[in-house]
Write an enzyme that holds these catalytic residues in place. Structure first.
Site, PDB file in Angstrom:
ATOM      1  N   ASP A 126      62.208 137.738 -13.995  1.00  0.00           N
ATOM      2  CA  ASP A 126      62.926 137.317 -15.196  1.00  0.00           C
ATOM      3  C   ASP A 126      62.970 135.797 -15.350  1.00  0.00           C
ATOM      4  O   ASP A 126      62.908 135.059 -14.357  1.00  0.00           O
ATOM      5  CB  ASP A 126      64.373 137.823 -15.155  1.00  0.00           C
ATOM      6  CG  ASP A 126      64.489 139.312 -15.394  1.00  0.00           C
ATOM      7  OD1 ASP A 126      63.447 139.986 -15.491  1.00  0.00           O
ATOM      8  OD2 ASP A 126      65.634 139.796 -15.472  1.00  0.00           O
ATOM      9  N   ASP A 127      63.128 135.370 -16.602  1.00  0.00           N
ATOM     10  CA  ASP A 127      63.505 134.004 -16.995  1.00  0.00           C
ATOM     11  C   ASP A 127      62.359 133.009 -17.052  1.00  0.00           C
ATOM     12  O   ASP A 127      62.577 131.853 -17.421  1.00  0.00           O
ATOM     13  CB  ASP A 127      64.601 133.436 -16.085  1.00  0.00           C
ATOM     14  CG  ASP A 127      65.880 134.235 -16.137  1.00  0.00           C
ATOM     15  OD1 ASP A 127      66.063 134.991 -17.109  1.00  0.00           O
ATOM     16  OD2 ASP A 127      66.692 134.116 -15.201  1.00  0.00           O
ATOM     17  N   HIS A 160      63.341 136.821  -9.877  1.00  0.00           N
ATOM     18  CA  HIS A 160      63.350 135.734 -10.862  1.00  0.00           C
ATOM     19  C   HIS A 160      62.317 134.667 -10.510  1.00  0.00           C
ATOM     20  O   HIS A 160      62.234 134.247  -9.352  1.00  0.00           O
ATOM     21  CB  HIS A 160      64.737 135.087 -10.943  1.00  0.00           C
ATOM     22  CG  HIS A 160      65.807 136.026 -11.393  1.00  0.00           C
ATOM     23  ND1 HIS A 160      66.389 136.956 -10.539  1.00  0.00           N
ATOM     24  CD2 HIS A 160      66.402 136.195 -12.600  1.00  0.00           C
ATOM     25  CE1 HIS A 160      67.292 137.653 -11.205  1.00  0.00           C
ATOM     26  NE2 HIS A 160      67.321 137.221 -12.450  1.00  0.00           N
ATOM     27  N   HIS A 192      67.999 133.382 -23.755  1.00  0.00           N
ATOM     28  CA  HIS A 192      68.854 134.011 -22.745  1.00  0.00           C
ATOM     29  C   HIS A 192      70.230 134.328 -23.328  1.00  0.00           C
ATOM     30  O   HIS A 192      71.266 134.135 -22.691  1.00  0.00           O
ATOM     31  CB  HIS A 192      68.984 133.128 -21.502  1.00  0.00           C
ATOM     32  CG  HIS A 192      69.170 133.913 -20.233  1.00  0.00           C
ATOM     33  ND1 HIS A 192      70.409 134.147 -19.672  1.00  0.00           N
ATOM     34  CD2 HIS A 192      68.266 134.511 -19.404  1.00  0.00           C
ATOM     35  CE1 HIS A 192      70.264 134.854 -18.557  1.00  0.00           C
ATOM     36  NE2 HIS A 192      68.984 135.092 -18.373  1.00  0.00           N
ATOM     37  N   HIS A 217      62.481 138.874 -22.981  1.00  0.00           N
ATOM     38  CA  HIS A 217      63.784 138.656 -22.355  1.00  0.00           C
ATOM     39  C   HIS A 217      64.697 137.824 -23.270  1.00  0.00           C
ATOM     40  O   HIS A 217      65.620 137.183 -22.794  1.00  0.00           O
ATOM     41  CB  HIS A 217      63.587 137.954 -21.007  1.00  0.00           C
ATOM     42  CG  HIS A 217      64.781 137.976 -20.089  1.00  0.00           C
ATOM     43  ND1 HIS A 217      65.586 139.082 -19.930  1.00  0.00           N
ATOM     44  CD2 HIS A 217      65.300 137.021 -19.268  1.00  0.00           C
ATOM     45  CE1 HIS A 217      66.541 138.806 -19.048  1.00  0.00           C
ATOM     46  NE2 HIS A 217      66.394 137.555 -18.639  1.00  0.00           N
TER      47      HIS A 217
END
Length: 238
Positions: free
Chosen positions: A40-41, A185, A95, A91
């Site tokens: 993620d991210d 991540h 955020h 995603h």
């Protein structure tokens, strides 16, 4: 208006209602020794590339749930992921914690990211991961209406705490089972987190999974596992 029309065109070939209001996807069927590693991210210009190098080394595939603003900042990293056969999912753009924001903000967060990924040549798999794993029934229905699937996880590597690489490795290897979806991540929402522990842990996790007979696949491949043959026979028997 032009952005909304473009987004609608992008989704024209996606079957609606895959997620539905029933709940998020956290695990595959578990009929094969397959596991889906997810990150993620990102993308991040250093950590994502190091992770990709390890995946390539062990002939592993993974799914990267990227932030649209990071994808726009590092398009070359997204292209490397696609060229290497990795999967890229949505995603959100910034955020966003969806349930805490007005629903009018939701389409833009997803649309902008989808358009960015489309421009970078990413196949549209209809996979969405909510930031902070935070969702509500309204978000589930919204995603179903636009043909997106909410994908969470069954195993948390807890690398977001930036612990020792061995702790991350134990978190993953001790919990995986056939069909597991693992969250890790390669960056954070600021792009400033040190993901060196994640990279070092992945260098231990991948060979450990291989020794245990696991194949690392994308989320889409994990979810495409057919029903058990006995079940299929049962449904067709006179």
């Amino acid at each position: 208006m032009a952005l909304a029309l473009a987004f609608s065109a992008l989704l024209a070939g996606v079957k609606p209602g895959l997620a539905g209001p029933a709940g998020p996807i956290c695990h595959g069927r578990g009929l094969k020794k397959q596991v889906a590693l997810t990150f993620d991210d990102g993308p991040h210009p250093s950590f994502t590339i190091q992770i990709l190098s390890l995946l390539n080394k062990y002939a592993a595939q993974a799914t990267f749930f990227v932030l649209g603003e990071h994808a726009a900042q590092y398009p070359e990293v997204i292209r490397e992921l696609v060229d290497s056969g990795q999967e890229v999912g949505n995603h959100s753009f910034t955020h966003l914690r969806f349930p805490s924001k007005d629903e009018e903000a939701w389409p833009g967060e997803i649309e902008r990211t989808e358009l960015e990924l489309d421009l970078l040549g990413c196949p549209d798999h209809g996979l969405f991961r909510a930031p902070y794993s935070d969702y509500n029934p309204g978000l589930l229905q919204f995603l179903a209406n636009i043909g997106q699937r909410l994908v969470l996880w069954s195993v948390d590597a807890a690398d977001w705490r930036e612990p020792d690489p061995m702790a991350i490795t134990v978190n993953v290897v001790s919990q995986v089972e056939p069909g597991s979806i693992v969250v890790m991540h390669d960056s954070d929402e600021t792009g400033e987190a040190d993901r060196t522990p994640t990279v070092e842990a992945l260098g231990l996790i991948l060979p450990a999974l291989l020794v245990r007979g696991y194949q690392c696949v994308t989320v889409s491949e994990l979810l495409a596992v057919p029903a058990e043959p006995d079940q299929a026979k049962a449904t067709t028997s006179p």
